[in-house]
Design a protein around this motif. Structure first.
Motif, PDB file in Angstrom:
ATOM      1  N   ALA A  35       0.830  -1.205   0.000  1.00 42.88           N
ATOM      2  CA  ALA A  35       0.000   0.000   0.000  1.00 42.88           C
ATOM      3  C   ALA A  35       0.863   1.253   0.000  1.00 42.88           C
ATOM      4  CB  ALA A  35      -0.928  -0.007   1.211  1.00 42.88           C
ATOM      5  N   PHE A  36       1.935   1.246   0.787  1.00 48.94           N
ATOM      6  CA  PHE A  36       2.825   2.407   0.823  1.00 48.94           C
ATOM      7  C   PHE A  36       3.600   2.539  -0.489  1.00 48.94           C
ATOM      8  CE2 PHE A  36       1.571   2.784   5.069  1.00 48.94           C
ATOM      9  CZ  PHE A  36       2.133   3.925   5.652  1.00 48.94           C
ATOM     10  N   GLY A  37       3.843   1.423  -1.171  1.00 49.64           N
ATOM     11  CA  GLY A  37       4.479   1.479  -2.480  1.00 49.64           C
ATOM     12  C   GLY A  37       3.612   2.202  -3.496  1.00 49.64           C
ATOM     13  N   VAL A  38       2.300   1.969  -3.462  1.00 48.37           N
ATOM     14  CA  VAL A  38       1.373   2.686  -4.349  1.00 48.37           C
ATOM     15  C   VAL A  38       1.383   4.178  -4.019  1.00 48.37           C
ATOM     16  CG1 VAL A  38      -1.045   2.935  -5.032  1.00 48.37           C
ATOM     17  CG2 VAL A  38      -0.067   0.646  -4.695  1.00 48.37           C
ATOM     18  N   PHE A  39       1.390   4.492  -2.723  1.00 46.51           N
ATOM     19  CA  PHE A  39       1.460   5.892  -2.304  1.00 46.51           C
ATOM     20  C   PHE A  39       2.744   6.547  -2.817  1.00 46.51           C
ATOM     21  CE2 PHE A  39       3.103   8.601   1.333  1.00 46.51           C
ATOM     22  CZ  PHE A  39       2.513   9.774   0.874  1.00 46.51           C
ATOM     23  N   LEU A  40       3.867   5.836  -2.753  1.00 47.67           N
ATOM     24  CA  LEU A  40       5.137   6.357  -3.255  1.00 47.67           C
ATOM     25  C   LEU A  40       5.035   6.692  -4.751  1.00 47.67           C
ATOM     26  CD1 LEU A  40       8.179   6.960  -3.128  1.00 47.67           C
ATOM     27  CD2 LEU A  40       8.585   4.498  -3.381  1.00 47.67           C
ATOM     28  N   ALA A  41       4.404   5.813  -5.517  1.00 45.94           N
ATOM     29  CA  ALA A  41       4.276   6.048  -6.956  1.00 45.94           C
ATOM     30  C   ALA A  41       3.476   7.321  -7.244  1.00 45.94           C
ATOM     31  CB  ALA A  41       3.619   4.838  -7.626  1.00 45.94           C
ATOM     32  N   THR A  42       2.378   7.537  -6.517  1.00 48.33           N
ATOM     33  CA  THR A  42       1.567   8.741  -6.739  1.00 48.33           C
ATOM     34  C   THR A  42       2.339  10.001  -6.353  1.00 48.33           C
ATOM     35  OG1 THR A  42       0.515   8.616  -4.552  1.00 48.33           O
ATOM     36  CG2 THR A  42      -0.577   7.461  -6.360  1.00 48.33           C
ATOM     37  N   SER A  43       3.129   9.927  -5.280  1.00 50.10           N
ATOM     38  CA  SER A  43       3.916  11.089  -4.856  1.00 50.10           C
ATOM     39  C   SER A  43       5.006  11.414  -5.873  1.00 50.10           C
ATOM     40  CB  SER A  43       4.548  10.830  -3.483  1.00 50.10           C
ATOM     41  OG  SER A  43       3.563  10.719  -2.483  1.00 50.10           O
ATOM     42  N   ALA A  44       5.646  10.369  -6.431  1.00 53.15           N
ATOM     43  CA  ALA A  44       6.691  10.592  -7.431  1.00 53.15           C
ATOM     44  C   ALA A  44       6.112  11.251  -8.684  1.00 53.15           C
ATOM     45  CB  ALA A  44       7.362   9.273  -7.776  1.00 53.15           C
ATOM     46  N   LEU A  45       4.937  10.813  -9.121  1.00 54.49           N
ATOM     47  CA  LEU A  45       4.294  11.426 -10.285  1.00 54.49           C
ATOM     48  C   LEU A  45       3.911  12.883 -10.004  1.00 54.49           C
ATOM     49  CD1 LEU A  45       2.026   8.452 -11.439  1.00 54.49           C
ATOM     50  CD2 LEU A  45       4.032   9.369 -12.647  1.00 54.49           C
ATOM     51  N   SER A  46       3.470  13.169  -8.780  1.00 53.68           N
ATOM     52  CA  SER A  46       3.119  14.543  -8.402  1.00 53.68           C
ATOM     53  C   SER A  46       4.340  15.452  -8.467  1.00 53.68           C
ATOM     54  CB  SER A  46       2.532  14.574  -6.991  1.00 53.68           C
ATOM     55  OG  SER A  46       1.379  13.784  -6.914  1.00 53.68           O
ATOM     56  N   TYR A  47       5.478  14.935  -8.003  1.00 56.69           N
ATOM     57  CA  TYR A  47       6.714  15.712  -8.035  1.00 56.69           C
ATOM     58  C   TYR A  47       7.153  15.970  -9.479  1.00 56.69           C
ATOM     59  CZ  TYR A  47      11.565  17.051  -7.077  1.00 56.69           C
ATOM     60  OH  TYR A  47      12.771  17.711  -7.016  1.00 56.69           O
ATOM     61  N   ALA A  48       7.019  14.961 -10.328  1.00 53.29           N
ATOM     62  CA  ALA A  48       7.362  15.134 -11.742  1.00 53.29           C
ATOM     63  C   ALA A  48       6.487  16.214 -12.380  1.00 53.29           C
ATOM     64  CB  ALA A  48       7.209  13.807 -12.480  1.00 53.29           C
ATOM     65  N   TRP A  49       5.183  16.223 -12.051  1.00 51.99           N
ATOM     66  CA  TRP A  49       4.278  17.255 -12.571  1.00 51.99           C
ATOM     67  C   TRP A  49       4.711  18.640 -12.088  1.00 51.99           C
ATOM     68  CZ3 TRP A  49       0.634  18.568 -15.944  1.00 51.99           C
ATOM     69  CH2 TRP A  49      -0.139  19.707 -15.679  1.00 51.99           C
ATOM     70  N   PHE A  50       5.091  18.751 -10.817  1.00 49.21           N
ATOM     71  CA  PHE A  50       5.550  20.026 -10.263  1.00 49.21           C
ATOM     72  C   PHE A  50       6.763  20.550 -11.036  1.00 49.21           C
ATOM     73  CE2 PHE A  50       8.824  21.876  -7.482  1.00 49.21           C
ATOM     74  CZ  PHE A  50       8.215  23.066  -7.135  1.00 49.21           C
ATOM     75  N   LEU A  51       7.747  19.681 -11.270  1.00 48.18           N
ATOM     76  CA  LEU A  51       8.954  20.100 -11.982  1.00 48.18           C
ATOM     77  C   LEU A  51       8.626  20.534 -13.405  1.00 48.18           C
ATOM     78  CD1 LEU A  51      11.519  17.375 -10.817  1.00 48.18           C
ATOM     79  CD2 LEU A  51      11.291  19.726  -9.973  1.00 48.18           C
ATOM     80  N   TRP A  52       7.764  19.760 -14.096  1.00 50.24           N
ATOM     81  CA  TRP A  52       7.384  20.112 -15.461  1.00 50.24           C
ATOM     82  C   TRP A  52       6.641  21.442 -15.485  1.00 50.24           C
ATOM     83  CZ3 TRP A  52       2.876  21.143 -18.092  1.00 50.24           C
ATOM     84  CH2 TRP A  52       2.973  21.168 -19.487  1.00 50.24           C
ATOM     85  N   SER A  53       5.661  21.616 -14.579  1.00 46.05           N
ATOM     86  CA  SER A  53       4.854  22.842 -14.539  1.00 46.05           C
ATOM     87  C   SER A  53       5.716  24.046 -14.193  1.00 46.05           C
ATOM     88  CB  SER A  53       3.735  22.704 -13.507  1.00 46.05           C
ATOM     89  OG  SER A  53       2.871  21.649 -13.835  1.00 46.05           O
ATOM     90  N   ARG A  54       6.661  23.858 -13.307  1.00 45.83           N
ATOM     91  CA  ARG A  54       7.511  24.968 -12.888  1.00 45.83           C
ATOM     92  C   ARG A  54       8.319  25.506 -14.062  1.00 45.83           C
ATOM     93  NH1 ARG A  54      12.816  24.654  -9.288  1.00 45.83           N
ATOM     94  NH2 ARG A  54      12.996  26.829  -8.642  1.00 45.83           N
ATOM     95  N   ARG A  55       8.786  24.615 -14.907  1.00 54.09           N
ATOM     96  CA  ARG A  55       9.561  25.045 -16.069  1.00 54.09           C
ATOM     97  C   ARG A  55       8.702  25.786 -17.090  1.00 54.09           C
ATOM     98  NH1 ARG A  55      12.235  19.994 -15.430  1.00 54.09           N
ATOM     99  NH2 ARG A  55      10.868  19.020 -16.958  1.00 54.09           N
ATOM    100  N   HIS A  56       7.399  25.446 -17.142  1.00 48.86           N
ATOM    101  CA  HIS A  56       6.521  26.023 -18.164  1.00 48.86           C
ATOM    102  C   HIS A  56       5.589  27.105 -17.632  1.00 48.86           C
ATOM    103  CE1 HIS A  56       7.808  22.183 -19.930  1.00 48.86           C
ATOM    104  NE2 HIS A  56       7.576  22.737 -21.104  1.00 48.86           N
ATOM    105  N   ASN A  57       5.657  27.378 -16.323  1.00 46.53           N
ATOM    106  CA  ASN A  57       4.732  28.325 -15.706  1.00 46.53           C
ATOM    107  C   ASN A  57       5.403  29.676 -15.548  1.00 46.53           C
ATOM    108  OD1 ASN A  57       2.836  29.706 -14.240  1.00 46.53           O
ATOM    109  ND2 ASN A  57       2.969  28.421 -12.403  1.00 46.53           N
ATOM    110  N   ARG A  58       5.045  30.621 -16.389  1.00 44.47           N
ATOM    111  CA  ARG A  58       5.660  31.953 -16.320  1.00 44.47           C
ATOM    112  C   ARG A  58       5.128  32.766 -15.151  1.00 44.47           C
ATOM    113  NH1 ARG A  58       5.710  33.853 -22.712  1.00 44.47           N
ATOM    114  NH2 ARG A  58       7.023  32.117 -23.469  1.00 44.47           N
TER     115      ARG A  58
END
Length: 408
Positions: A382-405
């Motif tokens: 169960a915690f492994g699934v939680f880890l996967a969702t958190s990693a994807l959220s962080y990836a979205w943050f990094l992508w958005s930060r680069r494209h968010n003026r």
């Protein structure tokens, strides 16, 4: 905007913090009571997750109207209305005789304390300077950690003496006392503070929903920060007892350690934030640097399993506080007239996330156990699934930060 002087600032902060302390006790107390409630009401992991998550469900369903009410009526009046509901919720929980009754009372408790953080943050946005806002926002979270500390060993010590039902009657009395303190010491919205004059059209959340910075931070708030609260306020206790093999007193001691570490962490953030801001180390940078520590901490829990005790959980919770900085940052991106709506909208994201992750972990544990996994492996999965969702959220943050003026 009417800024308060130094003495008024301290008094207003303490008045709000008094109520938020007991809101935090209510939030986390199910982690300590989980063995007692599981035995008395015959709860499986899914039901326990739903019960604990009911608090956050109540929190979430009222956030959008709450933001509008805060902007229109001010934090003093709105907080008094809501805390009265929390008093009723505590009394209903103390009298519960079935799981359905417990759940309904838990939702009412969450509904009642839904303004205990948003009201002060809205007031701070109007009454305090930006540097003081950063400090007091962190120290409000520190106050919440004080409440969570109080929900661990102190509650465990009181249980044999009084039982869990009188504890909830006591919380009802103390929350009622906090209403008196707020009514006595917190100022009313002044005419210049009113964001919306009487008879104005209903305030819109459209500027908040359309803002790219809000969506840059939303997945992190939902999964990463919401997941940390889900673990801290419930699943840390079952992890310690069912995975690490602690007895109830040892588990309560572990929760005490975790929440004490959180208290120290938020105290430190309160001291450091103004200093960091002056040196140009802004929220986005801190989240980008710090979130990988949180991901490593969850990975350590999954890999270590029974060898991961209170220290590993404390490292996970404290490293996740980098994401807590997003909430005041979101509030400060918007003008003061939108502060209540911006903060409440982001709070909605967080607490829907807490509810989903808290209940979801329970459902996953039950599902993995039904598939033949051991208790320990079910929690690790169960915690492994939680880890996967958190990693994807962080990836979205990094992508958005680069494209968010519009990112600050």
């Amino acid at each position: 905007m009417s800024l308060l002087d130094r003495r008024q600032t301290v008094v207003v902060f303490l008045a709000f913090a008094f109520a938020y302390f007991f809101a935090a006790v209510l939030r986390a107390i199910t982690a300590t009571l989980s063995p007692v409630l599981t035995r008395e009401f015959h709860l499986d992991a899914g039901a326990l997750g739903l019960l604990a998550g009911g608090y956050f469900l109540g929190f979430a369903i009222i956030q959008l109207p709450l933001g509008t009410w805060l902007d229109r009526h001010g934090p003093r009046k709105v907080n008094l209305w809501f805390v009265a509901l929390a008093v009723l919720g505590c009394g209903a929980f103390a009298m519960a005789t079935s799981f359905g009754w417990l759940l309904a009372a838990r939702v009412l408790c969450g509904l009642g304390v839904a303004s205990c953080l948003m009201a002060p943050l809205t007031g701070f946005r109007r009454w305090f300077t930006p540097g003081v806002q950063l400090r007091t926002n962190s120290w409000m979270l520190m106050t919440g950690s004080f409440g969570m500390v109080a929900s661990t060993l102190p509650v465990q010590w009181l249980l044999p003496q009084f039982g869990w039902r009188p504890l909830f009657w006591g919380l009802a009395v103390l929350l009622a006392l906090s209403m008196f303190v707020i009514a006595w010491r917190v100022p009313e919205w002044s005419e210049s503070d009113h964001a919306l004059p009487p008879g104005a059209p209903r305030a819109s959340y459209a500027p908040v929903w359309r803002h790219p910075y809000f969506w840059q931070m939303a997945p992190l708030g939902f999964f990463t920060y919401g997941g940390m609260i889900a673990v801290q306020s419930l699943w840390a206790g079952p992890w310690l007892s069912r995975v690490a093999g602690a007895d109830p007193v040892q588990a309560a001691g572990g929760l005490f350690t975790i929440n004490l570490c959180m208290l120290a962490t938020f105290w430190t953030w309160g001291l450091m934030n103004p200093w960091l801001q002056r040196r140009g180390i802004v929220t986005d940078k801190l989240i980008a640097w710090g979130t990988p520590l949180s991901l490593l901490a969850v990975a350590n829990l999954v890999v270590s399993g029974p060898h991961a005790g209170a220290a590993a959980l404390a490292f996970f919770c404290t490293s996740s506080t980098f994401v807590a900085l997003a909430q005041p940052a979101v509030g400060m991106v918007f003008p003061a007239t939108l502060a209540g709506r911006a903060l409440s909208a982001y709070n909605l994201v967080i607490f829907v996330g807490v509810f989903v992750v808290q209940w979801g972990i329970g459902l996953l544990v039950d599902a993995f156990r039904q598939a033949g996994w051991s208790d320990v492996d079910a929690f690790r999965g169960a915690f492994g699934v939680f880890l996967a969702t958190s990693a994807l959220s962080y990836a979205w943050f990094l992508w958005s930060r680069r494209h968010n003026r519009q990112s600050p």
